[in-house]
Scaffold this motif. Sequence first.
Motif, PDB file in Angstrom:
ATOM      1  N   TRP A 186       0.334  -1.263  -0.423  1.00  9.44           N
ATOM      2  CA  TRP A 186      -0.107   0.132  -0.354  1.00  9.44           C
ATOM      3  C   TRP A 186       0.851   1.022  -0.018  1.00  9.44           C
ATOM      4  O   TRP A 186       1.894   1.858   0.490  1.00  9.44           O
ATOM      5  N   HIS A 223       2.685   4.403   1.352  1.00 11.85           N
ATOM      6  CA  HIS A 223       2.987   4.921   2.110  1.00 11.85           C
ATOM      7  C   HIS A 223       3.633   6.575   1.871  1.00 11.85           C
ATOM      8  O   HIS A 223       4.866   5.740   1.291  1.00 11.85           O
ATOM      9  N   ASP A 263      -8.762   3.128   7.083  1.00 12.50           N
ATOM     10  CA  ASP A 263      -6.594   2.615   7.203  1.00 12.50           C
ATOM     11  C   ASP A 263      -5.233   3.105   6.218  1.00 12.50           C
ATOM     12  O   ASP A 263      -4.731   3.361   5.929  1.00 12.50           O
ATOM     13  N   GLU A 298      -5.454   6.788   5.545  1.00 14.24           N
ATOM     14  CA  GLU A 298      -4.982   6.960   7.177  1.00 14.24           C
ATOM     15  C   GLU A 298      -2.668   6.259   6.630  1.00 14.24           C
ATOM     16  O   GLU A 298      -2.178   7.396   6.851  1.00 14.24           O
ATOM     17  N   TYR A 299      -2.883   5.862   6.098  1.00 14.67           N
ATOM     18  CA  TYR A 299      -1.468   4.478   5.995  1.00 14.67           C
ATOM     19  C   TYR A 299      -1.010   5.469   4.941  1.00 14.67           C
ATOM     20  O   TYR A 299       0.062   5.931   5.101  1.00 14.67           O
ATOM     21  N   CYS A 300      -1.308   5.716   3.768  1.00 17.18           N
ATOM     22  CA  CYS A 300      -0.943   6.759   2.738  1.00 17.18           C
ATOM     23  C   CYS A 300      -0.318   8.458   3.200  1.00 17.18           C
ATOM     24  O   CYS A 300       0.448   8.610   2.731  1.00 17.18           O
TER      25      CYS A 300
END
Lengths: 159, 124
Positions: free
Chosen positions: A29, A31, B23, B26-28
């Motif tokens: 993902w 980040h 999630d 927010e994670y990005c």
Amino acid sequence: MKDTNLPVPYMERTRQFYEAQGFTKAYAWAHFDDIPFTPLEKPLADCRLGYVTTASTYARAATDARFVDSGSMSSPPERLYGDDLSWDREATHMNDRSSYFPVGYLNAMVADGRVGGLADRFHCIPTEYSQRRTLESDAPEILRRLNEDQIDIALLVPL
Amino acid sequence: MSLLSRYLEGAGIPTVILGSAWDIVEYCGVPRFLYTDFPLGNPCGQPGDSSMQADIVARALSLLETATAPGRIVETPYVFTGTTPWRDRYLEINDENREMLRQKGEARRAERARLRAEGKVRTE
């Protein structure tokens, strides 16, 4: 696990779901440690709004290639499509356009003077496995179209 | 959509995301995110509840005014009205669907290989 009010752990669920399908490489993902930020520098009432969705203007299969697309905000389609995307088909549905494409409320906010105006069109960004494709191809194309639309702010609504 | 939010913001356009995958967003890391604890599919509110939907959209635009620093996440007070324990059911893996999922994965890989061979996938 109990049905609590904690947010659903989508990243972990997705990892397990694809692992169960025999995919061996877990999705990484996106980040980032830093977050870009552009302050709103004029009143909303003076801003022209652009709208971007992950839904599409036509029905497509999960394996169909996806491309940036646009549709009319002034005479919007009666529905958008998300058959190729991951959303909770068991718990809910997409039969109420306003639950994912709130063009009526946005028009009302313009009529009330809360927002300056809407772009003449909305845009659809493909949900892509490849983050490179999103960042190097689709996001620049969306930006190009939004600049053509001369918008000041963007409302982004993923399914 | 998180990547687009960051890209547009870097290009000088204030953005706000309105959605339910807390999630992932927010994670990005995104500039502004209005979160509603709903099943994926209805980011603007409960189907059929126009007052809730209008309020959620209004809150999203207000966030453009009130956020003064990046990474601002605000949660709406709304609770999804549904009959299933949707939080646990979404993408659930159990003994009833385990074999079906394995077969689905095989079929999906075969389909992807066929489309790639026919040149029907994006290459840019």
